[in-house]
Design a protein around this motif. Structure first.
Motif, PDB file in Angstrom:
ATOM      1  N   GLU A  31      10.073   1.817 -13.368  1.00 27.49           N
ATOM      2  CA  GLU A  31      10.392   2.479 -14.640  1.00 27.49           C
ATOM      3  C   GLU A  31       9.504   1.889 -15.711  1.00 27.49           C
ATOM      4  O   GLU A  31       9.167   0.709 -15.640  1.00 27.49           O
ATOM      5  CB  GLU A  31      11.852   2.190 -15.029  1.00 27.49           C
ATOM      6  CG  GLU A  31      12.851   3.070 -14.327  1.00 27.49           C
ATOM      7  CD  GLU A  31      14.281   2.631 -14.603  1.00 27.49           C
ATOM      8  OE1 GLU A  31      14.478   1.738 -15.474  1.00 27.49           O
ATOM      9  OE2 GLU A  31      15.183   3.174 -13.956  1.00 27.49           O
ATOM     10  N   CYS A  32       9.159   2.679 -16.696  1.00 28.47           N
ATOM     11  CA  CYS A  32       8.339   2.163 -17.782  1.00 28.47           C
ATOM     12  C   CYS A  32       9.137   1.103 -18.550  1.00 28.47           C
ATOM     13  O   CYS A  32      10.308   1.294 -18.857  1.00 28.47           O
ATOM     14  CB  CYS A  32       7.921   3.277 -18.722  1.00 28.47           C
ATOM     15  SG  CYS A  32       6.889   2.649 -20.053  1.00 28.47           S
ATOM     16  N   ALA A  33       8.480  -0.024 -18.811  1.00 25.88           N
ATOM     17  CA  ALA A  33       9.132  -1.077 -19.588  1.00 25.88           C
ATOM     18  C   ALA A  33       8.217  -1.516 -20.724  1.00 25.88           C
ATOM     19  O   ALA A  33       8.222  -2.667 -21.134  1.00 25.88           O
ATOM     20  CB  ALA A  33       9.470  -2.252 -18.667  1.00 25.88           C
ATOM     21  N   CYS A  34       7.420  -0.579 -21.210  1.00 24.52           N
ATOM     22  CA  CYS A  34       6.483  -0.915 -22.291  1.00 24.52           C
ATOM     23  C   CYS A  34       7.246  -1.145 -23.581  1.00 24.52           C
ATOM     24  O   CYS A  34       8.031  -0.295 -23.987  1.00 24.52           O
ATOM     25  CB  CYS A  34       5.501   0.230 -22.521  1.00 24.52           C
ATOM     26  SG  CYS A  34       4.411   0.489 -21.148  1.00 24.52           S
ATOM     27  N   ARG A  35       6.966  -2.277 -24.207  1.00 20.74           N
ATOM     28  CA  ARG A  35       7.652  -2.537 -25.468  1.00 20.74           C
ATOM     29  C   ARG A  35       7.076  -1.672 -26.592  1.00 20.74           C
ATOM     30  O   ARG A  35       7.752  -1.359 -27.544  1.00 20.74           O
ATOM     31  CB  ARG A  35       7.556  -4.026 -25.816  1.00 20.74           C
ATOM     32  CG  ARG A  35       8.481  -4.838 -24.937  1.00 20.74           C
ATOM     33  CD  ARG A  35       8.494  -6.311 -25.290  1.00 20.74           C
ATOM     34  NE  ARG A  35       9.091  -7.043 -24.180  1.00 20.74           N
ATOM     35  CZ  ARG A  35       8.400  -7.561 -23.180  1.00 20.74           C
ATOM     36  NH1 ARG A  35       7.087  -7.468 -23.156  1.00 20.74           N
ATOM     37  NH2 ARG A  35       9.017  -8.187 -22.200  1.00 20.74           N
ATOM     38  N   HIS A  36       5.794  -1.305 -26.425  1.00 20.36           N
ATOM     39  CA  HIS A  36       5.184  -0.534 -27.515  1.00 20.36           C
ATOM     40  C   HIS A  36       5.482   0.958 -27.446  1.00 20.36           C
ATOM     41  O   HIS A  36       5.121   1.710 -28.340  1.00 20.36           O
ATOM     42  CB  HIS A  36       3.669  -0.765 -27.563  1.00 20.36           C
ATOM     43  CG  HIS A  36       2.967  -0.320 -26.315  1.00 20.36           C
ATOM     44  ND1 HIS A  36       2.549  -1.215 -25.360  1.00 20.36           N
ATOM     45  CD2 HIS A  36       2.639   0.903 -25.854  1.00 20.36           C
ATOM     46  CE1 HIS A  36       1.975  -0.544 -24.368  1.00 20.36           C
ATOM     47  NE2 HIS A  36       2.028   0.732 -24.648  1.00 20.36           N
ATOM     48  N   CYS A  37       6.121   1.417 -26.340  1.00 22.73           N
ATOM     49  CA  CYS A  37       6.469   2.840 -26.280  1.00 22.73           C
ATOM     50  C   CYS A  37       7.552   3.118 -27.313  1.00 22.73           C
ATOM     51  O   CYS A  37       8.634   2.538 -27.233  1.00 22.73           O
ATOM     52  CB  CYS A  37       7.014   3.220 -24.905  1.00 22.73           C
ATOM     53  SG  CYS A  37       5.744   3.626 -23.721  1.00 22.73           S
ATOM     54  N   PRO A  38       7.296   4.019 -28.294  1.00 25.47           N
ATOM     55  CA  PRO A  38       8.346   4.319 -29.274  1.00 25.47           C
ATOM     56  C   PRO A  38       9.550   4.945 -28.556  1.00 25.47           C
ATOM     57  O   PRO A  38       9.360   5.615 -27.535  1.00 25.47           O
ATOM     58  CB  PRO A  38       7.699   5.345 -30.208  1.00 25.47           C
ATOM     59  CG  PRO A  38       6.259   5.385 -29.839  1.00 25.47           C
ATOM     60  CD  PRO A  38       6.112   4.848 -28.456  1.00 25.47           C
TER      61      PRO A  38
ATOM     62  N   GLN B 185       9.649   8.476 -26.810  1.00 24.69           N
ATOM     63  CA  GLN B 185       8.320   9.087 -26.878  1.00 24.69           C
ATOM     64  C   GLN B 185       7.405   8.585 -25.767  1.00 24.69           C
ATOM     65  O   GLN B 185       6.191   8.719 -25.868  1.00 24.69           O
ATOM     66  CB  GLN B 185       7.672   8.794 -28.234  1.00 24.69           C
ATOM     67  CG  GLN B 185       8.247   9.652 -29.331  1.00 24.69           C
ATOM     68  CD  GLN B 185       7.588   9.347 -30.661  1.00 24.69           C
ATOM     69  OE1 GLN B 185       6.392   9.068 -30.718  1.00 24.69           O
ATOM     70  NE2 GLN B 185       8.367   9.392 -31.720  1.00 24.69           N
ATOM     71  N   CYS B 186       7.963   7.982 -24.767  1.00 20.18           N
ATOM     72  CA  CYS B 186       7.135   7.481 -23.670  1.00 20.18           C
ATOM     73  C   CYS B 186       6.613   8.679 -22.863  1.00 20.18           C
ATOM     74  O   CYS B 186       7.378   9.573 -22.520  1.00 20.18           O
ATOM     75  CB  CYS B 186       7.988   6.589 -22.774  1.00 20.18           C
ATOM     76  SG  CYS B 186       7.140   6.022 -21.310  1.00 20.18           S
ATOM     77  N   ASN B 187       5.297   8.693 -22.581  1.00 14.41           N
ATOM     78  CA  ASN B 187       4.771   9.848 -21.834  1.00 14.41           C
ATOM     79  C   ASN B 187       5.125   9.787 -20.343  1.00 14.41           C
ATOM     80  O   ASN B 187       4.809  10.691 -19.590  1.00 14.41           O
ATOM     81  CB  ASN B 187       3.255  10.010 -22.044  1.00 14.41           C
ATOM     82  CG  ASN B 187       2.465   8.821 -21.569  1.00 14.41           C
ATOM     83  OD1 ASN B 187       3.031   7.759 -21.277  1.00 14.41           O
ATOM     84  ND2 ASN B 187       1.160   8.972 -21.468  1.00 14.41           N
TER      85      ASN B 187
ATOM     86  N   THR C 126      -2.346  -2.496 -22.576  1.00 16.35           N
ATOM     87  CA  THR C 126      -1.711  -2.750 -21.285  1.00 16.35           C
ATOM     88  C   THR C 126      -0.439  -1.915 -21.228  1.00 16.35           C
ATOM     89  O   THR C 126       0.053  -1.451 -22.255  1.00 16.35           O
ATOM     90  CB  THR C 126      -1.318  -4.235 -21.121  1.00 16.35           C
ATOM     91  OG1 THR C 126      -0.420  -4.577 -22.169  1.00 16.35           O
ATOM     92  CG2 THR C 126      -2.536  -5.137 -21.126  1.00 16.35           C
ATOM     93  N   ARG C 127       0.072  -1.755 -20.034  1.00 15.53           N
ATOM     94  CA  ARG C 127       1.403  -1.156 -19.888  1.00 15.53           C
ATOM     95  C   ARG C 127       2.204  -2.042 -18.956  1.00 15.53           C
ATOM     96  O   ARG C 127       1.647  -2.779 -18.138  1.00 15.53           O
ATOM     97  CB  ARG C 127       1.311   0.269 -19.323  1.00 15.53           C
ATOM     98  CG  ARG C 127       0.816   1.257 -20.360  1.00 15.53           C
ATOM     99  CD  ARG C 127       1.122   2.671 -19.942  1.00 15.53           C
ATOM    100  NE  ARG C 127       2.501   3.022 -20.276  1.00 15.53           N
ATOM    101  CZ  ARG C 127       2.863   4.262 -20.627  1.00 15.53           C
ATOM    102  NH1 ARG C 127       1.985   5.238 -20.670  1.00 15.53           N
ATOM    103  NH2 ARG C 127       4.119   4.513 -20.903  1.00 15.53           N
ATOM    104  N   THR C 128       3.500  -1.933 -19.085  1.00 14.89           N
ATOM    105  CA  THR C 128       4.390  -2.748 -18.266  1.00 14.89           C
ATOM    106  C   THR C 128       5.406  -1.833 -17.596  1.00 14.89           C
ATOM    107  O   THR C 128       5.939  -0.924 -18.234  1.00 14.89           O
ATOM    108  CB  THR C 128       5.117  -3.782 -19.147  1.00 14.89           C
ATOM    109  OG1 THR C 128       4.127  -4.576 -19.798  1.00 14.89           O
ATOM    110  CG2 THR C 128       6.007  -4.684 -18.315  1.00 14.89           C
TER     111      THR C 128
HETATM  112 ZN   LIG Z   1       6.825   3.891 -21.717  1.00 10.38          ZN
END
Ligand SMILES: [Zn+2]
Length: 430
Positions: free
Chosen positions: A81-88, A91-93, A55-57
């Motif tokens: 805005e990207c709020a993915c916790r797993h994005c290092p 390094q978010c694309n 998933t992405r947030t």
């Molecule tokens: Zn991200």
């Protein structure tokens, strides 16, 4: 018979949409201000399915667009805005990109705009690569199915097959700028010229028909100090070879103030033609240069202080049909172009001239055909309805729009350049 899709009521029906909100929003901060149809709040997090069962947030920011005059769609565009916790970290694309989330209710066009854009990008190689600058960038698209017991089900029953809402469609896209971000009339003419070429390429080379030419879909991309016209919002597009198949052709498409004149008729049941989009381009231009006195400022009508052409945005079909009649059949045609946009006057009068000649020709043809039918029914006269007797074709539009104030605008692609070469050869021979 034309089927009317529900519009304003559906969009305003906040109760029925609350269910959707529950489906979509996972974390809403307390006491945030309401931001429109979905009652989205700034700072809310939205989680959606991504590749490989991930998933992405994203974190929702400001609502930047909400449609209220498009048939069957309640489009909302929110800056995110990207709020993915797993994005290092770093390094978010999606990092460094200006992102928007677009939410729609695809009713009769089950194909996502992503599919159309993907097809275009596959074909945009070599001599066709120019078109990439004029297509929207869609980074991800996802569908969320609606359950049968959702409150929207009542809506479905009411409109039966005319409104098959099965999913909410979301997509993460590059944020584009509106036309009002352009500071000069010259910049606008190039953007118009870009978009018209893109619209034509998409139809000719990718066999996709956009069918929703409106001011809101004419966008601007700024990249490396340059500005490009982008043809946006492909939710009403269709594959050309499927045109006329099934119920799609019975449903009028487009954005009301810019729809072709005959599409406002109650008894109009024909197919959406290329020339309808060309006619829409004329209305986009007309409203833009008469309603605004500068990039962002509306010009009040001197008599009643109402904004000229503003009513095109809220009047009903019959009224719009009559208004457009008075524009198309005006002789002479003298649009109240504001001084800032005066350069557009020649474009507008030439386009109107082609519409006038085309529709007058069609009227004459219909009369003659009726007479001929009484005399010799096997020898009926012919008329090219697709281009209104050749008056509203891509070639004609290219001839009008490739020059502005005696300056040549940039043309892209061999196809368009061939058209222009052909035109200048014809002119030399005359
Ligand atoms: Zn991200």
């Amino acid at each position: 018979m034309i089927k009317y899709l529900p519009e304003a009521d559906f969009i305003r029906n906040a109760d029925s949409l609350l269910q959707l909100q529950k489906l979509l929003v996972v974390n809403t901060p307390k006491e945030s201000p309401s931001s429109g149809i979905f009652e989205f709040c700034e700072g809310s997090l939205l989680t959606f399915p991504y590749k490989d069962e991930q998933t992405r947030t994203v974190c929702l920011k400001r609502v930047i667009f909400r449609s209220n005059d498009v048939f069957g769609r309640g489009t909302t565009v929110v800056r995110v805005e990207c709020a993915c916790r797993h994005c290092p970290p770093n390094q978010c694309n999606w990092q460094g990109k200006e992102l928007v989330l677009k939410l729609t209710f695809p009713s009769k066009t089950p194909i996502s705009e992503w599919t159309f854009i993907d097809r275009c990008k596959e074909l945009a190689q070599g001599e066709h690569a120019w078109v990439l600058n004029h297509l929207p960038d869609i980074y991800w698209s996802f569908d969320i199915p609606l359950h049968d017991d959702s409150p929207l089900d009542n809506f479905k029953k009411e409109f039966e097959d005319a409104h098959e809402m099965r999913v909410v469609r979301g997509s993460i896209q590059e944020e584009l700028k509106p036309l009002s971000s352009l500071k000069t009339a010259k910049e606008r003419t190039q953007v118009f010229c870009d978009i018209i070429q893109c619209h034509h390429w998409v139809r000719k080379c990718a066999q996709i028909f956009h069918r929703d030419v409106s001011e809101g879909n004419f966008m601007v991309r700024e990249r490396d100090g340059k500005k490009y016209g982008v043809l946006n919002d492909w939710d009403l597009a269709i594959w050309l070879n499927n045109e006329g198949d099934g119920p799609t052709s019975l449903i009028r498409t487009g954005t009301r103030p810019y729809m072709a004149r005959e599409q406002h008729s109650f008894d109009w049941g024909g197919q959406h033609r290329y020339r309808h989009d060309l006619e829409s381009i004329f209305y986009v231009m007309l409203l833009l240069v008469c309603l605004y006195s500068s990039p962002n400022e509306k010009v009040p009508h001197f008599e009643n202080q109402e904004f000229r052409f503003e009513e095109w945005h809220w009047r009903d079909d019959e009224y719009l049909r009559l208004l457009k009649n008075s524009v198309v059949y005006a002789a002479p045609f003298r649009p109240p172009v504001s001084p800032f946009f005066i350069g557009f006057l020649l474009w507008l009068t030439e386009l109107q001239d082609h519409l006038y000649m085309g529709f007058t020709g069609l009227g004459t043809h219909i009369k003659q055909a009726a007479k001929q039918e009484a005399r010799q029914p096997n020898k009926l006269p012919t008329f090219d309805v697709e281009t209104l007797g050749g008056h509203l074709s891509c070639e004609q539009i290219a001839m009008i729009l490739h020059m502005f104030n005696n300056e040549q605008l940039t043309t892209h692609g061999l196809e368009w350049q061939k058209i222009l070469e052909g035109l200048s050869r014809n002119q030399q021979q005359k």
